[in-house]
Every structure is written in C-alpha cells, then in structure tokens.
Design a protein around this motif. Sequence first.
Motif, PDB file in Angstrom:
ATOM      1  N   VAL A   1      39.540 -44.404  57.144  1.00 25.87           N
ATOM      2  CA  VAL A   1      40.516 -44.341  56.411  1.00 25.87           C
ATOM      3  C   VAL A   1      41.608 -45.088  57.058  1.00 25.87           C
ATOM      4  N   GLU A   2      42.924 -45.769  56.179  1.00 23.57           N
ATOM      5  CA  GLU A   2      43.649 -46.840  56.181  1.00 23.57           C
ATOM      6  C   GLU A   2      43.341 -48.067  56.364  1.00 23.57           C
ATOM      7  N   VAL A   3      42.488 -48.082  54.548  1.00 25.16           N
ATOM      8  CA  VAL A   3      41.631 -49.536  54.687  1.00 25.16           C
ATOM      9  C   VAL A   3      43.226 -50.562  53.830  1.00 25.16           C
ATOM     10  N   SER A   4      42.958 -51.526  55.339  1.00 27.76           N
ATOM     11  CA  SER A   4      43.742 -53.019  54.718  1.00 27.76           C
ATOM     12  C   SER A   4      42.857 -54.023  54.604  1.00 27.76           C
ATOM     13  N   PRO A   5      43.424 -54.762  53.887  1.00 25.48           N
ATOM     14  CA  PRO A   5      44.688 -54.271  52.701  1.00 25.48           C
ATOM     15  C   PRO A   5      44.127 -53.504  51.202  1.00 25.48           C
ATOM     16  N   PRO A   6      45.632 -52.462  51.673  1.00 27.01           N
ATOM     17  CA  PRO A   6      45.790 -51.519  51.036  1.00 27.01           C
ATOM     18  C   PRO A   6      45.499 -51.375  49.323  1.00 27.01           C
ATOM     19  N   ASP A   7      45.042 -52.795  48.482  1.00 29.77           N
ATOM     20  CA  ASP A   7      44.935 -53.115  47.929  1.00 29.77           C
ATOM     21  C   ASP A   7      43.730 -53.922  47.436  1.00 29.77           C
ATOM     22  N   PRO A   8      42.299 -54.078  46.683  1.00 31.00           N
ATOM     23  CA  PRO A   8      41.876 -54.480  46.624  1.00 31.00           C
ATOM     24  C   PRO A   8      41.072 -56.352  46.000  1.00 31.00           C
ATOM     25  N   THR A   9      42.179 -55.935  44.640  1.00 25.58           N
ATOM     26  CA  THR A   9      43.061 -57.184  44.430  1.00 25.58           C
ATOM     27  C   THR A   9      43.844 -57.802  45.502  1.00 25.58           C
ATOM     28  N   LEU A  10      43.487 -58.696  45.891  1.00 25.04           N
ATOM     29  CA  LEU A  10      43.489 -59.929  47.225  1.00 25.04           C
ATOM     30  C   LEU A  10      44.838 -60.991  46.242  1.00 25.04           C
ATOM     31  N   LYS A  11      45.049 -61.053  47.450  1.00 20.86           N
ATOM     32  CA  LYS A  11      46.707 -61.609  47.155  1.00 20.86           C
ATOM     33  C   LYS A  11      46.471 -62.689  48.442  1.00 20.86           C
TER      34      LYS A  11
END
Length: 335
Positions: free
Chosen positions: A250-260
């Motif tokens: 759980v609590e994967v970071s970064p939460p968005d798979p599209t990387l910034k």
Amino acid sequence: MRKLWGLIAGLAVLLTGSAAWAAESAVVFMYHRFDDSRFPTANTRIDQLDAHIAELQSGGYTVWSLPRIVTALKNRQALPEKTVALSIDDAWMTVYRNAWPRLKAANLPFTLFVVTDETDRGGAEYMSWDQIRELAASGLVTIGSQGAGHPHMPALTQASVADDLARAAQRFQAELGAVPKLFAWPFGEMSNDAEQAVRAAGYDAAFGQHSGPAWFGATPFFLPRFALNETYGEIERFRLAARTIALPVVEVSPPDPTLKVNPPLFGFTMAHEVPGMELLGCYASHEGKVTTETLGPRVEVRMTKPFPTGRGRINCTIPTLDGRWRWFGWQFYVN
C-alpha cells in the motif's frame, strides 16, 4: 525446549503462510496474438498456448472469469488456492482463428479487451463485430474495453481521455447492447488524471501490463497482469507466474505512475508482516537490481539512472520456502 518449539512454530508459519495469503490475490495473464511469428514480442506460439491450457487443467488451478475475480477482490472475499484469469488484448484475428477454438474446447473463460476504432476499421488483421458477438454469446467470454483509439492516455488531457472513452462506449452500446465494465490501459500506461476519467466513465476496474498478482488491497484501477509472449511464454515461466502470491503493498509513492521526477523516489508500505523481508529484491527494467532500504513496514527503492522515455517497470520479489514467489510490480510512464 521452548526455543525449539518456537523455531518449529515459526517454520510452520513460513510454510503454511503462502497458502493462507494466496487467498488474498489472483494471477491474471495477458495475451495478444497467437501463432503470428511476425510479432514475437506480442505473439504466443500454439505449442505454448497448448502447454498453458494443459497446465491450467492439470496443475490444481482455479480458473475464474475476470469479473468474478474483480468482485471477490473488491469485496475482500477469500479466493481459492492458485486462482487464475486469462485476458487477451486488441481482438486480433489470430485470437478468433487460433486461440478461441482451443480455449472453447477447454471450457476456459477469458476477457477480450477490444479497441473499437480498430474493429470498425476492419480488414484481415482484426476480428469483426459479428465474431466478437459470437464470443460474447458463448458465456465463456467477457468483453472489455481498451477505448476507441488506443492512445497513450497519460499524454492526453483528462477531457481527451473522456472523449475517447465516450466514443468507445457509443460503439459498444450500438454493437453489443452494453458497455463493458472492465478496462485495460493501452500499452499499460496510466496517469492519475486518466484514472479519474475511467472511474467517471463507470468502469469497475482497470488493468495494466505490469507483472504480479492482483491483490485485494490494491487500487482496482491499476491491477497487474503477467504478459505472455514467445520469450516469456515458456511453460516454466508460465508455471512460476501462475503460482505467485501478492506482496501486500500500500501507499505507493510517487502515487502517479506518470513521472514528474525521474528517477523517482520510489517506495511502498507493507500492509502486514511478510516472512523473508531480508530476501526482498527489486529490479528496474532499465537498470537491473536496485538498492532497497527497509524501515519497519516501509520499503524505499532507489535507482541511479532515469527511466528512458516511454514505459519503465520495476519488480520486487521475495522467495517462499515452498518454492513460490511473493511479487509486486509497477509500471511508470515518462513523457
């Protein structure tokens, strides 16, 4: 003596834990083409498919439809030991010609994810709507959606993703009388903005192309599937993947798979204690084995190189004492 019994009890937990935790997850396989040697990275040979079917029939697996597994996962219902689902992307003609007769004869359910623009375009490469209706009427096949144009959805605005989904929904309603409830991300690429559009479109779940079992604590809109092709479709690898159980992440970071930020400061939290954490290994598609640091239930993973433009993946695994693997995979998108 007390220490001896404590050791025995600990080993018992390790040995029986795999079966107990397997009830929390299911393995979903993904196919594309069949007996089409022009595209080996998307193709499964017929001898490989026949071996997969034989393994599923003789290896003690429970093969369920994908909607049934999604319902069980969302309701946190215990799954049978070694539960498996089959999915096929893109509705290529080789599905109808080469895979469908075999899967039908074996009475194995599967989900077919359709790209409506390609089906409308027709031609020798794609199944027709009549053929898709035939599969749907069989009772074995669930029709899912990959949208209309099969775009790189993280590269689109949320409004453009919604337009693509709406266009596909219109075609499904017109041709099949209903809009699918399951979605597969084109190329396995997801962003948080695109996820909101998929949720708003009324889908129950969405599947990527990253490896690992689908776990009932994971988001239902980025569920993993093991991809099969000529390289990764030999029976040894199929059997290994079919017997995996989920790492409860759980609590994967970064939460968005599209990387910034690239490389990302990647990490996750273990939802409950898992034996063998000292054996955890994580591997990035562009770098190989990467550094991990465990701080209580939290795992931080560090890469030294940025992911190339496009898709990148990471897999984290732990071996079990009964010869299986606990597995967590994730896919990133770099624009």
